[in-house]
Design a protein around this motif. Structure first.
Motif, PDB file in Angstrom:
ATOM      1  N   ALA A 194      -6.087   6.412   5.523  1.00 52.80           N
ATOM      2  CA  ALA A 194      -5.715   5.190   6.227  1.00 52.80           C
ATOM      3  C   ALA A 194      -4.330   4.718   5.781  1.00 52.80           C
ATOM      4  O   ALA A 194      -3.511   4.276   6.598  1.00 52.80           O
ATOM      5  N   GLU A 195      -4.050   4.805   4.491  1.00 51.45           N
ATOM      6  CA  GLU A 195      -2.749   4.351   3.991  1.00 51.45           C
ATOM      7  C   GLU A 195      -1.620   5.253   4.505  1.00 51.45           C
ATOM      8  O   GLU A 195      -0.526   4.778   4.823  1.00 51.45           O
ATOM      9  N   ARG A 214      -1.054   4.222   8.063  1.00 52.40           N
ATOM     10  CA  ARG A 214      -0.380   2.915   8.162  1.00 52.40           C
ATOM     11  C   ARG A 214       1.116   3.036   7.832  1.00 52.40           C
ATOM     12  O   ARG A 214       1.977   2.556   8.563  1.00 52.40           O
ATOM     13  N   VAL A 218      -4.546  -2.125   5.098  1.00 51.43           N
ATOM     14  CA  VAL A 218      -5.813  -1.403   5.185  1.00 51.43           C
ATOM     15  C   VAL A 218      -6.854  -2.191   4.397  1.00 51.43           C
ATOM     16  O   VAL A 218      -6.618  -2.545   3.227  1.00 51.43           O
TER      17      VAL A 218
END
Length: 597
Positions: free
Chosen positions: A532-533, A536, A592
């Motif tokens: 997710a990071e 992002r 996140v």
């Protein structure tokens, strides 16, 4: 080999001397490099004016450079008057100034003229004249003069078809010119290497040498000279059985030669065009062209080329069925060689007469075959009339075969329609599972994939499934300020980035307007947060183009694990991820957040 050789003797210098030639100090033998080839008549006229205007004030080195350019131009233009004038003035300069370079210059011009006109050493010298000329400047202190003289020997050997001596001499000349940084000279030496290799019937090597020579001339900015070497390459292609490649090269060379007035070279190019036409299956056109070329050679009085042209005319006359003319050409060739009544001539005459008789026999056989074919047709006509009833039966059989064939065709058509309908149905099914804008899975496909995952796979405690819900921050402002087309472009760009950067165990889907979901099977919490990071940060760093240039787009991501407790079905799993996404949005966006376990 013959072609283009005497022209390339002239390519040893740079440009036509400057208009203020009275004040010129360049005494290089390269003074009239390319113009002696590309504009021989103009070069002769300009040198004459130069000599007339500044006869007494010209230094000896300047005068001999001008006379070298004039002499080479005279050979290229077949101007015996200008050549004689150059030789007389060089001889006078050599005697008056005790100038060995002037004497060598006259000797090289005489060698070139003799070789071009087919005169051997017994007739006044070709190679021997060049050797004597080179000996006059052996040990000269000017390196340019030494390299120039060495190249003249290379050229003489190549043109006189002494390939075993030409190749080492021309390779040395290539090396010398390369050391001087003279691309014209390098191209000259490569061209002569090609001539020598062709006389040895090493056609592939000769083609490579000519191609390298053309490249060096182009590198030196001498496109016309590259075109001229193209006819040498065309001769190699003819020997290699590639007339279609040879023909355009010879035509381009002929065009330049006719424009420049280079009579001798234009004769070679015309002969090469005729040979290419014959090889391409046009013997009559080839024969007519070679006849015109021989007539031009006779009118120009170029005896050295006439023998080669007559050989070509004899070959093409035979191909065109003109065996009497072929025999006459052979006789004229032998007359040039002072062998009018020899066993060799009688042998060639007998061979041509046998070919002529064989050709007559072929014609008689052809007439007999046509007569036999006519009788066969008459016999077949009688057989057709006798089998009229059999034809009716054949017609019935044909109708039956057509009906069967039609049924097979209909069956095949029905099969094709059925297969097309199945393919169309499969395409429609795929469309129902694909987002039309981004091409990735839509919400329905996401739900089917998630339910199948939860139905068939047990959740491991160490690696529960992960769900990432992604929402584009402030997307409404993008649509309102830039318009929906630009908003669609943002969606396409982000969808493409997400598709490229998710793991192989994950699947991407667009489940709403600006909302995406990433479904990862057997994916631990830490791995899901790292992914997710990455997504992002990657979206935040995207460089958008066009009207979106300078716009920074960010996303918020909610992460939830399917643990079988709090998230025990798809609905609870989605609510947990959506709650985490809402926390990320309300907490400032571009972040996140993981759902609580």
């Amino acid at each position: 080999m013959r072609r283009g050789a005497k022209v390339l003797w002239a390519i040893v210098g740079l440009w036509l001397l400057a208009t203020a030639a009275a004040a010129a100090t360049d005494a290089s033998m390269n003074l009239l490099r390319s113009v002696a080839v590309t504009d021989p008549h103009g070069t002769i006229a300009k040198v004459r004016r130069q000599l007339d205007d500044h006869d007494a004030s010209l230094p000896p080195a300047q005068e001999r450079a001008l006379l070298w350019g004039m002499g080479t131009a005279a050979i290229n233009a077949n101007d015996d008057v200008a050549l004689t004038e150059s030789l007389l003035r060089l001889d006078n300069l050599a005697n008056a100034s005790a100038d060995p370079v002037a004497a060598a210059t006259a000797g090289f011009l005489r060698a070139r003229h003799n070789i071009a006109n087919g005169l051997g050493d017994s007739d006044g010298g070709g190679v021997s004249e060049a050797l004597l000329a080179a000996d006059k400047v052996l040990g000269h202190g000017d390196r340019q003069i030494l390299v120039w003289a060495r190249f003249q020997l290379c050229d003489a050997f190549a043109l006189d078809e002494k390939a075993d001596k030409a190749l080492p001499a021309c390779r040395q000349a290539e090396s010398d010119y390369a050391a001087l940084g003279d691309m014209y000279g390098v191209a000259d030496a490569l061209n002569d290497q090609g001539i020598a290799l062709m006389s040895l019937e090493r056609f592939r090597d000769a083609a490579i040498a000519f191609q390298r020579a053309r490249a060096r001339f182009r590198q030196a900015g001498a496109e016309e000279l590259a075109t001229m070497v193209g006819d040498n390459l065309a001769q190699v292609y003819l020997r290699m059985g590639r007339p279609a490649d040879a023909l355009p090269l010879s035509r381009a060379s002929l065009k330049d030669e006719l424009r420049a007035g280079r009579v001798s070279d234009s004769l070679f190019s015309s002969a090469d065009i005729a040979r290419a036409e014959a090889a391409l299956g046009h013997p009559q056109e080839a024969y007519a062209r070679i006849r015109q070329t021989v007539a031009r050679a006779r009118a120009a009085g170029i005896g050295g080329q006439l023998t080669d042209l007559l050989k070509s005319e004899s070959e093409l006359a035979e191909q065109a069925g003109q065996l009497k003319q072929a025999l006459a050409d052979v006789r004229e060739i032998l007359a040039f060689e002072h062998a009018t009544d020899t066993p060799h001539l009688r042998e060639m005459e007998a061979e041509l007469e046998q070919r002529y008789a064989a050709r007559e026999k072929e014609l008689q056989i052809g007439q007999l075959e046509r007569s036999n074919r006519l009788k066969d047709l008459q016999l077949k006509s009688a057989q057709i009339e006798a089998r009229a009833t059999q034809q009716q039966q054949r017609l019935v059989n044909l109708i039956v075969m057509l009906v069967v064939g039609a049924l097979l065709a209909i069956s095949l058509l029905l099969f094709q329609l059925w297969r097309g309908q199945r393919r169309h149905a499969a395409e429609l099914l795929a469309q129902t599972l694909r987002d039309p804008l981004t091409g990735i899975d839509n919400r329905r496909a996401f739900q089917e994939r998630a339910l199948a995952m939860l139905d068939t796979c047990e959740v491991a405690a160490a690696h529960p499934h992960a769900l990432l819900l992604i929402d584009i921050d402030n997307f409404k402002q993008i649509n309102d300020s830039l318009g929906h087309p630009q908003g669609d472009l943002v969606l396409l760009t982000i969808a493409g980035f997400l598709s490229r950067h998710i793991d192989a165990a994950c699947h991407l889907a667009r489940i709403g307007g600006e909302e995406f979901a990433v479904l990862c099977q057997a994916y631990g919490h830490d791995a899901a947060m790292r992914l997710a990071e990455v997504l992002r940060q990657g979206v935040a760093g995207l460089a958008l183009e066009g009207e979106l240039r300078g716009l920074r787009v960010t996303i918020s991501i909610g992460v939830a694990q399917f643990d079988g407790v709090r998230c025990h079905d798809l609905s609870s799993w989605m609510r947990a991820a959506d709650g985490a996404l809402y926390s990320a949005k309300s907490g400032g966006r571009d972040r996140v957040i993981a759902a609580a376990a």
